[in-house]
Write a protein that holds these residues in place. Structure first.
Motif, PDB file in Angstrom:
ATOM      1  N   GLU A   1       1.543  -9.693 -16.894  1.00 11.54           N
ATOM      2  CA  GLU A   1       2.387 -10.061 -17.998  1.00 11.54           C
ATOM      3  C   GLU A   1       3.678  -9.238 -17.925  1.00 11.54           C
ATOM      4  O   GLU A   1       4.915  -9.408 -18.106  1.00 11.54           O
ATOM      5  CB  GLU A   1       1.638 -10.059 -19.331  1.00 11.54           C
ATOM      6  CG  GLU A   1       0.479 -10.911 -19.174  1.00 11.54           C
ATOM      7  CD  GLU A   1      -0.455 -10.586 -20.501  1.00 11.54           C
ATOM      8  OE1 GLU A   1       0.223 -10.056 -21.562  1.00 11.54           O
ATOM      9  OE2 GLU A   1      -1.722 -10.807 -20.443  1.00 11.54           O
ATOM     10  N   GLY A   2       3.328  -7.897 -17.695  1.00  7.94           N
ATOM     11  CA  GLY A   2       4.573  -6.856 -17.784  1.00  7.94           C
ATOM     12  C   GLY A   2       5.382  -7.026 -16.658  1.00  7.94           C
ATOM     13  O   GLY A   2       6.733  -7.040 -17.003  1.00  7.94           O
ATOM     14  N   ILE A   3       4.867  -7.363 -15.374  1.00  8.52           N
ATOM     15  CA  ILE A   3       5.815  -7.381 -14.246  1.00  8.52           C
ATOM     16  C   ILE A   3       6.675  -8.951 -14.400  1.00  8.52           C
ATOM     17  O   ILE A   3       7.988  -8.958 -14.153  1.00  8.52           O
ATOM     18  CB  ILE A   3       5.182  -7.504 -13.196  1.00  8.52           C
ATOM     19  CG1 ILE A   3       6.065  -7.502 -11.775  1.00  8.52           C
ATOM     20  CG2 ILE A   3       4.325  -8.812 -12.970  1.00  8.52           C
ATOM     21  CD1 ILE A   3       6.881  -6.039 -11.864  1.00  8.52           C
ATOM     22  N   ALA A   4       6.030  -9.838 -15.101  1.00 10.11           N
ATOM     23  CA  ALA A   4       6.912 -11.101 -15.282  1.00 10.11           C
ATOM     24  C   ALA A   4       7.923 -10.949 -16.167  1.00 10.11           C
ATOM     25  O   ALA A   4       9.235 -11.339 -16.046  1.00 10.11           O
ATOM     26  CB  ALA A   4       6.196 -12.016 -15.864  1.00 10.11           C
ATOM     27  N   LEU A   5       7.814 -10.185 -17.332  1.00 12.20           N
ATOM     28  CA  LEU A   5       8.776  -9.760 -18.423  1.00 12.20           C
ATOM     29  C   LEU A   5       9.870  -9.060 -17.716  1.00 12.20           C
ATOM     30  O   LEU A   5      11.149  -9.318 -18.052  1.00 12.20           O
ATOM     31  CB  LEU A   5       8.209  -9.305 -19.421  1.00 12.20           C
ATOM     32  CG  LEU A   5       9.050  -8.185 -20.654  1.00 12.20           C
ATOM     33  CD1 LEU A   5       9.747  -9.646 -21.244  1.00 12.20           C
ATOM     34  CD2 LEU A   5       8.499  -7.680 -21.414  1.00 12.20           C
TER      35      LEU A   5
END
Length: 817
Positions: free
Chosen positions: A762-766
């Motif tokens: 989720e973090g890398i996508a954001l």
């Protein structure tokens, strides 16, 4: 497929307590309320059990952090337990006339020690006043004169016979200053001179020498005859003194015996001592009689007075522990537990030849004063004093205490006679205050002593909040206002103070148990209220106190902000960068904590060294940080394990960090920079990241979250909020958010954002704006993982080509002869 990051609403960023929910307008209504042990039920139950357990070795070890109320609440519990217990006896020390070096210890019912001391002092004063009067009475004086005259008559008769014996041999006998003096007489009865003696013939001189020898023999016989007369005179005078003054001595002591006839444990010991006192005084009654015809400053008269004063001083009582004023058992808090303060001491005075002390020099320490009750000690005060610690260990083993001779600590020579006071049994409940670390060190390192403290009273650092704990905390605030004379607090101020306890606990559902911090904020808030002349402290005063405190302590933080503004510290607040990200750290200065960003960068290329943590290589990272990097490496290897062997050289560094770093809260950010470097996808620089990860890529909670977010917010606000800036935190940290109103207001206005993530995908996508491809079900094409894998494959091909080229290079053969 992973869910996108969640943007938290303003209401999720802190716990807000409504003043009207507290049920009062201001704390004046709560002053009379009883103060419970707020959030410490386990500790309360343990303390109540330990304080009422009347068995050996059930002493209490209280463990908790400074400021948790551990000492004040335990003192309150000790006072309550002591009120229901009987008052212990007094402790006296008495002079032993038969063994002066071993003073006797005497236990008397509470109040009777003072009574005995005062009665013996009054008895001594009465003897000093009444005995001389009685001995000066006419009947006593007449009888004394009769005894002296009878002796003088008998002695004069014997002396007359001796003088006749001397005259018959031509000697004149006289007495001068107690000495027998005889003079040779001539034929006419006149004294012979030396010239006359020299003129005598030899026969005459021989006769004179024989006569002198006979006279000397007769003088010896005279002295032997008069000594019994002297003894008879002295015995008659002593008997007269006893008959005349003895009743004053014995009747006074009998009255004291009658007044102390309650059942006491040491009745026999007291009776024997009073018998000793009576014997010694009756044997020295002559000390009460002034020498006739002598001036008060005469040396003999001064010596008599000194001897009398010494005698009567030895008949007094040293009341070492006086419990007459107690209503229950004693409660003693020893803040300075030196050997003399805890175990008692003997106070020596300088004598003419050597230090001197007697029974009156014995002073009780905390243990003797706490007999029958409770004694509170702080472990840290004891651990630094090995002799004290060892003696306490011995005391706990036998529960018997003797005040030891401390003359060796005095300068000069030691005492002529070392006192050895009688030991006494001591029944005391020890309450030892320490931290959890100290408790477990004691458990592990000193099992024998640990067995003496079988009751563990564990004060929690924080506790689950509820309406009841909020109300109890409000009562604490009310009582503190009344005790310290502060303006009372409005309900809004109490609500803000309660929110502060949640902030100290870093938890919306728990409060901090360090009520000393709450009281300190209350004092500073009251000062703000008084400065504006208000009758009540309000929420604005609490907020002003918090701001003022931060301004007093945040000089190091401001210096770091200035270094960013001046370009000395490189922090990018907008745009995107490959292999670069802003992580969040917490700096703890002891009296102040704050969060601050640090840039993390990663570089990758083909090779075989694997992942290199530069901080670890130069020994600037602690073991927890190293563990986080190793977990990152494990997760990374699992992601791309099917490409094994990986032909990768990667380095990660926290830039411009020179003082060392500890903790694993940067491991998510380190993973993101590594993936960015491999995939070539740039990361957002306006979002700072904190969070740890496990070997499955799940984002784990971290500490210091509020300070970290607020530190990044201040950096952004100082440069100007753009509306896109924010932070990415672990979703499991959401309940730990207690952000400042400034951050909450910025989020509400859409000028700042707080995102949460359950998984690193989720973090890398954001941060990249590209789907991660790190979890099953996610699209593969164009994902971060696909791009990274493509780069890794290229690294492997490049490495394989380089290795193949090396094998094809012909060997260079050396020439031989």
């Amino acid at each position: 497929m992973s869910a996108p990051c969640t943007a938290l609403a303003p209401g999720q960023l802190r716990l807000s307590i409504r003043p009207e929910s507290l049920g009062f307008d201001d704390t004046r209504a709560l002053v009379a309320e009883p103060l419970p042990w707020i959030g410490q039920q386990r500790a309360f139950d343990a303390a109540r059990f330990g304080l009422t357990m009347q068995q050996p070795d059930y002493h209490l070890f209280v463990l908790g952090e400074v400021g948790s109320g551990r000492a004040s609440l335990m003192r309150q519990a000790m006072d309550e337990a002591a009120a229901s217990r009987p008052v212990p006896p007094d402790l006296c020390f008495l002079h032993d006339f038969d063994a002066p070096e071993r003073p006797r210890a005497l236990r008397l019912p509470a109040g009777q020690g003072r009574q005995l001391r005062d009665q013996m002092a009054s008895w001594s004063r009465q003897l000093e006043a009444e005995i001389p009067k009685r001995l000066a009475a006419p009947d006593v004086k007449n009888e004394r004169e009769r005894i002296h005259k009878r002796y003088q008559s008998d002695e004069a008769r014997a002396f007359s016979q001796l003088a006749d014996f001397a005259r018959a041999r031509r000697f004149r006998l006289s007495r001068e200053q107690g000495q027998m003096v005889f003079t040779l007489l001539g034929p006419g009865g006149e004294p012979l001179t030396e010239a006359d003696g020299a003129a005598l013939g030899a026969p005459e001189r021989a006769a004179i020498e024989l006569a002198e020898q006979e006279l000397r023999t007769e003088i010896v016989r005279f002295l032997e005859q008069t000594r019994p007369l002297e003894r008879a005179r002295d015995d008659a005078l002593a008997q007269l003194l006893r008959q005349s003054a003895g009743p004053l001595v014995t009747h006074g002591l009998d009255d004291i015996r009658q007044g102390l006839r309650k059942q006491i444990k040491d009745a026999v010991k007291l009776g024997r001592w009073l018998d000793q006192v009576q014997r010694e005084v009756l044997d020295d009654l002559e000390l009460f009689v002034p020498h006739e015809g002598e001036q008060p400053d005469d040396p003999q008269e001064e010596e008599r007075r000194d001897q009398l004063a010494n005698l009567l001083a030895l008949c007094q009582v040293n009341l070492a522990v006086d419990n007459a004023s107690l209503k229950g058992a004693p409660v003693v808090v020893e803040d300075n537990p030196q050997l003399r303060n805890l175990f008692g001491h003997i106070q020596y005075e300088s004598g003419e030849d050597a230090p001197y002390a007697d029974f009156s020099s014995i002073h009780a320490g905390g243990l003797l004063r706490a007999h029958g009750g409770y004694l509170m000690l702080f472990l840290r005060d004891l651990l630094g004093d090995t002799p004290l610690w060892e003696r306490l260990r011995r005391f706990l083993r036998c529960s018997r205490l003797a005040v030891e001779d401390t003359a060796a600590s005095h300068g000069g020579g030691g005492p002529t006679v070392a006192l050895q006071p009688e030991g006494v049994d001591v029944d005391v409940k020890l309450v030892l205050i320490g931290t959890a670390v100290e408790y477990y060190v004691l458990q592990e390192g000193d099992e024998d002593l640990a067995q003496r403290f079988r009751v563990k009273v564990d004060f929690a650092e924080r506790f689950t909040a509820s309406a009841q704990t909020h109300y109890a905390s409000a009562v604490f605030i009310a009582r503190a206002c009344a005790r310290r004379g502060l303006p009372h607090c409005s309900a809004a101020a109490v609500a803000r103070l309660l929110e502060f306890t949640h902030r100290e606990a870093d938890d919306q559902s728990r409060q901090s148990a360090r009520f000393s911090l709450l009281e300190a904020l209350l004092l500073e808030s009251a000062a703000q209220a008084r400065a504006r002349g208000a009758a009540l402290t309000d929420a604005a005063d609490v907020e002003a106190a918090l701001i003022a405190k931060r301004q007093r302590h945040n000089a190091p933080e401001e210096a770091l902000h200035e270094s960013i503004a001046e370009g000395e510290l490189l922090i990018t607040l907008d745009g995107t960068r490959v292999g670069q990200l802003n992580a969040l750290t917490q700096i703890d200065l002891g009296d102040y904590r704050f969060g601050f960003p640090v840039r993390i960068t990663a570089r990758t290329h083909a090779g075989q060294e694997g992942l290199v943590n530069i901080e670890r290589e130069v020994e600037l990272s602690g073991p927890i940080h190293d563990k986080g990097v190793l977990i990152l490496h494990s997760y990374f290897s699992a992601l791309f394990g099917h490409l094994a062997p990986l032909a990768l050289n990667a380095s990660i560094v926290l830039e411009q960090e020179y003082s060392g770093i500890e903790g694993d809260s940067a491991s998510c950010a380190e993973l993101y920079t590594l993936l960015s470097s491999l995939s070539g996808l740039p990361l957002r620089q306006d979002i700072a990241v904190t969070g740890a990860l496990n070997q499955h890529g799940e984002v784990l909670p971290v500490g210091g979250l509020n300070e970290k977010i607020e530190g990044w917010f201040r950096v952004c606000a100082h440069a100007g909020l753009t509306g896109t800036q924010g932070v990415l935190i672990p979703a499991r940290n959401q309940r730990h958010l207690m952000l400042s109103p400034a951050v909450v207001d910025a989020v509400a206005a859409g000028r700042f954002h707080v995102y949460t993530a359950q998984h690193v995908s989720e973090g890398i996508a954001l941060l990249t704006g590209t789907h991660a491809g790190l979890t099953p079900g996610e699209p593969w094409e164009g994902s971060v993982r696909a791009r990274a894998e493509s780069t890794l494959l290229a690294y492997r091909r490049a490495w394989q080509a380089m290795a193949l080229g090396r094998r094809r290079v012909p060997r260079r053969l050396g020439s031989g002869l």
